[in-house]
Design an enzyme around this catalytic site. Structure first.
Site, PDB file in Angstrom:
ATOM      1  N   ALA A   1      17.456  66.727  68.916  1.00  0.00           N
ATOM      2  CA  ALA A   1      18.446  67.784  68.726  1.00  0.00           C
ATOM      3  C   ALA A   1      19.835  67.310  69.138  1.00  0.00           C
ATOM      4  O   ALA A   1      20.007  66.634  70.155  1.00  0.00           O
ATOM      5  CB  ALA A   1      18.057  69.011  69.549  1.00  0.00           C
TER       6      ALA A   1
ATOM      7  N   ASP B   1      18.617  56.218  78.363  1.00  0.00           N
ATOM      8  CA  ASP B   1      17.940  57.155  77.458  1.00  0.00           C
ATOM      9  C   ASP B   1      16.797  57.805  78.218  1.00  0.00           C
ATOM     10  O   ASP B   1      15.898  57.118  78.715  1.00  0.00           O
ATOM     11  CB  ASP B   1      17.408  56.388  76.233  1.00  0.00           C
ATOM     12  CG  ASP B   1      17.022  57.300  75.083  1.00  0.00           C
ATOM     13  OD1 ASP B   1      16.650  58.465  75.339  1.00  0.00           O
ATOM     14  OD2 ASP B   1      17.067  56.845  73.929  1.00  0.00           O
TER      15      ASP B   1
ATOM     16  N   ARG C   1      14.838  60.267  76.892  1.00  0.00           N
ATOM     17  CA  ARG C   1      13.951  60.966  75.969  1.00  0.00           C
ATOM     18  C   ARG C   1      12.504  60.501  76.092  1.00  0.00           C
ATOM     19  O   ARG C   1      12.229  59.395  76.557  1.00  0.00           O
ATOM     20  CB  ARG C   1      14.436  60.771  74.530  1.00  0.00           C
ATOM     21  CG  ARG C   1      15.707  61.508  74.201  1.00  0.00           C
ATOM     22  CD  ARG C   1      16.200  61.180  72.806  1.00  0.00           C
ATOM     23  NE  ARG C   1      16.662  59.798  72.684  1.00  0.00           N
ATOM     24  CZ  ARG C   1      17.154  59.275  71.582  1.00  0.00           C
ATOM     25  NH1 ARG C   1      17.231  60.007  70.476  1.00  0.00           N
ATOM     26  NH2 ARG C   1      17.573  58.020  71.567  1.00  0.00           N
TER      27      ARG C   1
END
Length: 359
Positions: free
Chosen positions: A218, A291, A293
């Site tokens: 997103a 990162d 994620r």
């Protein structure tokens, strides 16, 4: 005998309750150790109440501590002794890098060492998972914990990021799209009550063959506002358009804004970029990794949808590796080089140089 059943929360549900408490500035109890609260949401009143319990310790990530030139004795975190006269402004200045360039000297800082750092590490894990600044205040409990505070174990908090989320389908319906009239949107909800993730299925993909797929994180600024600072919006449009042209595909829209740090922290990173730092440097100054994620989510959703092999639309080799490691065969990496402009040239160059993106 009937199986034992309880109406109380499970450890997973307690973890999500603890995250919600931290976002509201409410301390949580790490069983057997003490109280932890996030610096970002802490109030002066609660700071005073915590200070009355005993010596306070500020916990920062090693990334943030390195920016502050504080010693790191515990590998990934630093424990900083809080002076008795420290106020909330002092704590927030250490947690938030917004004024680092204006007020670079914040020390001297006394780093603690020895003992079990698990308590401090668990507090940071919780703050990160709540998408708050990764900075927490901890204090040992001299007596029993208040009964109205959420209690979790240190082990549960530390393992939260290591255990893959479980998902259940919630609903699905046909949604005609500009890219393809034969569109279908699936909603999946994690069992810990956190944000839902979506799968956009184009056409009727053959489950026995590799499907054209994309894991798309997103990006409110890029996908919705049309921001020129990144290439996310054009990548989303191009991926769906290609699936429409081929007649089949699946795009997983994962709610992992800002590489997993959340929109508020992403805007903090943008502000730091305006000060001259690149996207990776900005994340590090905030206390995050390059990162944050979790692409295991993508593998889990693909399996839920019945796919075992994909042709992956991506420039990021890490996505390929993570899917392969979690049981999804990536038969082809399909480049997705769109959206480059003078506004994001530096950003894309940093992704290539520091994050390994193939551009």
């Amino acid at each position: 005998m009937k199986p034992e059943f309880t109406l109380g929360p499970s450890p997973t549900e307690r973890l999500n309750r603890a995250r919600a408490d931290l976002r509201m500035g409410v301390p949580v109890v790490l069983d057997g150790y003490g109280l932890a609260v996030a610096i970002e949401s802490l109030s002066p009143e609660r700071l005073a109440a915590l200070g009355a319990l005993g010596p306070l310790t500020l916990v920062l990530t090693a990334r943030r501590a390195q920016t502050l030139k504080a010693r790191v004795y515990d590998e990934d975190i630093a424990r900083i002794a809080v002076p008795k006269d420290a106020d909330l402004g002092w704590l927030r200045a250490l947690a938030d890098p917004a004024d680092d360039l204006r007020v670079p000297m914040k020390g001297p800082l006394q780093a603690e060492r020895g003992g079990d750092p698990g308590f401090a590490r668990a507090a940071i894990r919780l703050a990160k998972s709540a998408q708050l600044l990764p900075a927490a205040l901890i204090v040992a409990l001299p007596h029993s914990a208040p009964p109205d505070l959420t209690t979790i174990t240190v082990q549960d908090a530390l393992q939260a990021a290591d255990i893959p989320q479980a998902f259940g389908p919630v609903s699905a319906a046909r949604v005609p799209l500009r890219a393809a009239e034969a569109g279908r949107l699936h909603i999946f909800r994690p069992d810990d009550g956190s944000e839902e993730h979506y799968a956009i299925e184009i056409g009727q993909p053959d489950r026995s063959k590799p499907v054209l797929a994309r894991l798309h994180s997103a990006c409110f600024t890029g996908d919705v506002l049309g921001s020129l600072k990144c290439d996310c919006g054009p990548q989303l449009d191009a991926a769906l358009t290609r699936m429409g042209h081929e007649g089949a595909g699946v795009l997983l829209y994962l709610n992992q804004e800002g590489r997993g740090i959340g929109l508020a922290n992403k805007m903090r990173a943008y502000s730091l970029q305006d000060q001259g730092f690149d996207t990776v440097e900005a994340n590090h100054r905030l206390g995050f990794e390059d990162d944050e994620r979790d692409f295991r989510i993508g593998a889990a959703l693909l399996k839920k949808l019945g796919f075992g092999a994909v042709r992956l639309l991506t420039n990021n080799p890490a996505k390929v590796a993570m899917l392969q490691a979690n049981g999804i065969d990536v038969t082809e990496r399909v480049p997705l080089k769109v959206g480059m402009s003078r506004h994001n040239a530096g950003y894309l160059a940093t992704k290539a140089a520091k994050s390994g993106h193939i551009l």
